[in-house]
Design a protein around this motif. Structure first.
Motif, short mmCIF file in Angstrom:
data_model
loop_
_atom_site.label_atom_id
_atom_site.label_comp_id
_atom_site.label_asym_id
_atom_site.label_seq_id
_atom_site.Cartn_x
_atom_site.Cartn_y
_atom_site.Cartn_z
N LYS A 28 0.84 -1.13 -0.11
CA LYS A 28 0.04 -0.01 0.22
C LYS A 28 0.83 1.16 -0.17
N ILE A 29 1.98 1.33 0.61
CA ILE A 29 2.81 2.37 0.72
C ILE A 29 3.58 2.73 -0.51
N LEU A 30 3.81 1.47 -1.18
CA LEU A 30 4.44 1.39 -2.50
C LEU A 30 3.60 2.11 -3.56
N THR A 31 2.41 1.65 -3.42
CA THR A 31 1.33 2.21 -4.45
C THR A 31 1.03 3.67 -4.24
N PHE A 32 0.62 4.00 -3.02
CA PHE A 32 0.19 5.34 -2.53
C PHE A 32 1.27 6.59 -2.66
N LEU A 33 2.25 6.29 -2.07
CA LEU A 33 3.39 7.10 -1.73
C LEU A 33 4.69 7.08 -2.44
N TYR A 34 5.00 5.78 -2.85
CA TYR A 34 6.42 5.86 -4.08
C TYR A 34 6.00 5.90 -5.09
N GLN A 35 4.90 5.28 -5.82
CA GLN A 35 4.57 5.28 -7.22
C GLN A 35 4.41 6.62 -7.84
N PRO A 36 3.81 7.55 -7.21
CA PRO A 36 3.86 8.84 -7.69
C PRO A 36 5.15 9.73 -7.88
N LEU A 37 6.32 9.29 -7.20
CA LEU A 37 7.74 9.68 -7.13
C LEU A 37 8.38 8.92 -8.54
N ILE A 38 8.10 7.47 -8.58
CA ILE A 38 8.93 6.70 -9.45
C ILE A 38 8.30 6.50 -10.72
N GLY A 39 7.15 6.52 -10.92
CA GLY A 39 6.23 6.09 -11.97
C GLY A 39 5.92 4.84 -12.02
N ALA A 40 5.03 4.62 -13.01
CA ALA A 40 4.33 3.39 -13.35
C ALA A 40 5.29 2.16 -13.47
N THR A 41 6.33 2.57 -14.62
CA THR A 41 7.28 1.50 -15.00
C THR A 41 7.81 0.95 -13.72
N ALA A 42 8.57 2.07 -13.05
CA ALA A 42 9.58 1.54 -11.86
C ALA A 42 8.82 0.70 -10.85
N TYR A 43 7.36 1.20 -10.66
CA TYR A 43 6.48 0.57 -9.73
C TYR A 43 6.43 -1.07 -10.36
N SER A 44 5.87 -1.08 -11.51
CA SER A 44 5.85 -2.45 -12.13
C SER A 44 7.10 -3.34 -12.11
N LEU A 45 8.01 -2.73 -12.36
CA LEU A 45 9.36 -3.63 -12.20
C LEU A 45 9.57 -4.18 -10.58
N TYR A 46 9.39 -3.20 -9.59
CA TYR A 46 9.61 -3.61 -8.24
C TYR A 46 8.53 -4.78 -8.00
N MET A 47 7.36 -4.65 -8.20
CA MET A 47 6.12 -5.60 -8.17
C MET A 47 6.50 -6.98 -8.79
N THR A 48 6.90 -6.77 -10.10
CA THR A 48 7.49 -7.96 -10.94
C THR A 48 8.51 -8.72 -10.27
N LEU A 49 9.45 -8.01 -9.96
CA LEU A 49 10.83 -8.72 -9.22
C LEU A 49 10.27 -9.43 -8.03
N TRP A 50 9.39 -8.70 -7.17
CA TRP A 50 8.99 -9.42 -5.99
C TRP A 50 8.18 -10.59 -6.12
N THR A 51 7.46 -10.51 -7.21
CA THR A 51 6.59 -11.88 -7.58
C THR A 51 7.70 -13.06 -8.12
N GLU A 52 8.70 -12.72 -8.48
CA GLU A 52 9.68 -13.79 -8.92
C GLU A 52 10.41 -14.52 -7.89
N ILE A 53 10.51 -13.95 -6.45
CA ILE A 53 11.08 -14.61 -5.49
C ILE A 53 10.25 -15.83 -4.79
N GLY A 54 10.84 -17.13 -4.58
CA GLY A 54 10.37 -18.17 -4.24
C GLY A 54 10.01 -17.95 -2.72
N GLU A 55 9.01 -18.84 -2.14
CA GLU A 55 8.58 -18.67 -0.80
C GLU A 55 9.55 -19.28 -0.06
N GLU A 56 9.93 -18.75 1.20
CA GLU A 56 10.70 -19.16 2.07
C GLU A 56 12.38 -19.47 1.57
N SER A 57 12.42 -19.04 0.47
CA SER A 57 14.06 -19.18 -0.06
C SER A 57 14.49 -17.77 -0.36
#
Length: 478
Positions: A28-57
């Motif tokens: 929620k902080i990334l979406t509402f507070l950081y996204q206006p500063l970094i833009g949609a592409t950087a926000y999407s990059l962060y969220m995409t990298l996040w989803t690539e990480i395996g559980e508990e690894s």
């Protein structure tokens, strides 16, 4: 001009490491507070990298940048731009390994808490300037928790020792185990963006304040950071900052009201400037310059009489390294690059001293135009030698050479047909052959020469599809 993203290729691999446990509140902080500063592409990059990480690894599998380019629908310059925005704002750290192979590691960092974000001068002021006062207040209200009136309630919370007992001797025995050096997820605190103090001369600033009643000890390290933020955002020099400090100071105590300092700077700036402060991305200008240069070059190639397809070939040849170019073609043909082909390519690059784009045209000619299954050594040496001797130092010159080879080979086939078609018998029953013109020695590609015919529409369409794949999911590469 050399652009930093030119060192990145869609073929480069990367892994993602999670440095901290990311929660729904972080998102929620990334979406509402950081996204206006970094833009949609950087926000999407962060969220995409996040989803690539395996559980508990807390590590991802190895991934190619080409996959990111496809998911985000951007080119290498835009990906690089998004990455460094995350780095600058304190959300990402990037590491590069070059030996034994090229590999990036992207370490995701947690965002600041809402309390830290709104109390951080740089982050809060940037957000305020980016979205305006009304939206700023609305966003801040999303993270405001209603206070508890503790006067109406009695604190009945139990302490640890009220609830638990433990064996002190057992604790001593296991102390070594507890102190083993391991790196735990979440151990690193979030890092905010930092500003280099080189552009503000604090020594000169303090010298000017000595003649006034300002209490030097009132300018704490935190206030110095605020001064640096105001200097960076609003372009305030040392002399002007002295004036603002005096205006925000208490004449009796010499102390400085930080809130007042921010207010006077903000109102003074906007009194003379109608627009809010805009974040100027240093890479954005380079990307625009690069795109403009590409447009100028494209127009220049059109004026030289090159077709859209030929211009596309040239553009791709300038974007990808010869090895990646060859690998892409082989992959699409269902083959692979052999060791002999690698050695041949390396020797041509080393000895012929031809630009990579020219070598790519050579690769394209042998593997695609001639449809050879391998990068034929003898033929590659003949042509690269000729191009080196004739100073073929641009892909368009190489393409003209290729077109000339098409023409010469077509003429050669026509001559052969005419030769055998015009044979006649003499009175003695022996054939008489017509005289033929000889071709340049290097163009006589021996018994292995393949007759070249103009591509059909179906072949042309298949070629353009292959070219798009070679372009490799992004708009830029090596």
């Amino acid at each position: 001009m050399s652009y930093p993203w030119k060192n990145m290729s869609p073929k480069d691999g990367f892994m993602v490491r999670q440095n901290a446990l990311l929660s729904d509140m972080d998102q929620k902080i990334l979406t509402f507070l950081y996204q206006p500063l970094i833009g949609a592409t950087a926000y999407s990059l962060y969220m995409t990298l996040w989803t690539e990480i395996g559980e508990e690894s807390y590590w991802s599998e190895g991934i190619l940048h080409s996959e990111l380019l496809t998911l985000l629908n951007v080119g290498i310059p835009e990906l690089y731009q998004a990455r460094i925005k995350l780095e600058a704002i304190g959300l990402l750290k990037s590491y590069l390994q070059t030996d034994p192979e090229k590999l990036y590691v992207y370490e995701l960092l947690a965002p600041q808490s809402s309390a830290v974000f709104f109390n951080d001068d740089l982050l809060s002021l940037l957000l305020f300037e980016t979205i305006g006062e009304r939206k700023f207040r609305n966003l801040r209200s999303r993270f405001v928790v209603a206070p508890l009136n503790k006067e109406k309630f009695q604190d009945v919370t139990k302490s640890f020792l009220d609830v638990y007992r433990f064996d002190a001797e057992l604790f001593k025995q296991e102390k070594a185990l507890l102190k083993e050096p391991v790196e735990l997820v979440g151990a690193t605190q979030p890092e905010g963006p930092t500003i280099d103090a080189q552009t503000f001369d604090f020594k000169f600033f303090y010298t000017g304040l000595n003649s006034h009643y300002i209490n030097r000890s009132a300018i704490t390290k935190d206030l110095e950071k605020t001064i640096l933020v105001l200097h960076t955002m609003y372009g305030i020099n040392e002399l002007a900052m002295q004036r603002y400090i005096l205006e925000a100071s208490d004449m009796e105590t010499g102390n400085i009201d930080e809130r007042k300092l921010k207010n006077v700077v903000y109102h003074d700036y906007h009194k003379n400037n109608q627009k809010n402060v805009q974040l100027q991305d240093v890479v954005e200008k380079d990307i625009q310059v690069d795109q403009k240069q590409q447009k100028v070059r494209e127009n220049d190639l059109k004026q030289q009489g090159l077709s859209e397809d030929e211009i596309k070939i040239i553009e791709v040849s300038e974007q990808i390294s010869p090895y990646d170019f060859m690998t892409s073609i082989k992959d699409q043909k269902g083959g692979y690059v052999t060791k002999n082909e690698e050695w041949t390519l390396e020797e041509i690059l080393r000895k012929a001293n031809l630009p990579s784009s020219v070598v790519n045209i050579l690769i394209h000619y042998i593997l695609v135009a001639r449809d050879n299954p391998i990068f034929e050594k003898a033929l590659a040496y003949k042509i690269s030698n000729d191009w080196a001797q004739n100073k073929v130092f641009s892909p368009e010159m190489a393409l003209q050479k290729v077109k000339k080879m098409y023409s010469e080979n077509a003429e050669k086939q026509q001559t052969v047909k005419k030769q055998y078609g015009n044979q006649r018998q003499t009175n003695y029953g022996k054939p008489v052959k017509t005289r033929t013109e000889t071709l340049p020695e290097w163009a006589k590609e021996g018994n292995t020469a393949k007759a070249e015919q103009p591509m059909s529409e179906a072949e042309k369409q298949a070629f353009m599809e292959r070219l798009k794949k070679i372009q490799n999911f992004g708009k830029e590469g090596d």
